[in-house]
Design a protein around this motif. Structure first.
Motif, short mmCIF file in Angstrom:
data_model
loop_
_atom_site.label_atom_id
_atom_site.label_comp_id
_atom_site.label_asym_id
_atom_site.label_seq_id
_atom_site.Cartn_x
_atom_site.Cartn_y
_atom_site.Cartn_z
N GLY A 49 0.74 -1.21 -0.05
CA GLY A 49 -0.03 -0.05 -0.13
C GLY A 49 0.77 1.31 -0.02
N VAL A 50 1.82 1.37 0.88
CA VAL A 50 2.60 2.36 0.99
C VAL A 50 3.65 2.80 -0.32
CG1 VAL A 50 4.63 3.35 2.02
CG2 VAL A 50 3.09 2.55 3.27
N GLN A 51 4.06 1.45 -1.06
CA GLN A 51 4.67 1.60 -2.46
C GLN A 51 3.75 2.12 -3.36
OE1 GLN A 51 8.17 1.49 -2.43
NE2 GLN A 51 7.86 1.29 -0.10
N GLY A 52 2.49 1.61 -3.46
CA GLY A 52 1.44 2.02 -4.23
C GLY A 52 1.41 3.51 -4.10
N MET A 53 1.12 4.01 -3.07
CA MET A 53 0.88 5.48 -2.86
C MET A 53 2.32 6.10 -3.55
SD MET A 53 -2.30 5.92 -2.03
CE MET A 53 -1.96 7.69 -1.84
#
Length: 86
Positions: A49-53
């Motif tokens: 999720g963090v990498q996607g953001m």
């Protein structure tokens, strides 16, 4: 070495207590005996999720640079909403 010694003596007292050969001791009353660990976010979902953001914000920056836009792109506004920033 001291930590290993303390852990071994505590374990000995816990085994004695569990088998009925002894009761609580100073060692079995230590705060780390029976300590419950809180649940963490399931990995790798949090990391994904963090990498996607981060990837979404980078794409928004590239789009804004390419179009020479002075306002946030639609992609950045969506990312802000998902991230709870707006």
């Amino acid at each position: 070495m001291a930590t290993t010694n303390l852990a071994a003596r505590t374990l000995r007292d816990l085994v004695r207590w569990d088998s009925g050969q002894g009761g609580t001791t100073e060692l079995t009353d230590l705060p780390w005996v029976g300590h419950k660990v809180r649940k963490w976010e399931p990995e790798p979902f949090r990391w994904l999720g963090v990498q996607g953001m981060y990837a979404t914000y980078r794409a928004a920056d590239r789009r804004e640079t390419a179009t020479h836009s002075t306002e946030s792109s639609r992609l950045a506004r969506i990312a802000d909403r998902v991230a709870g920033r707006h």
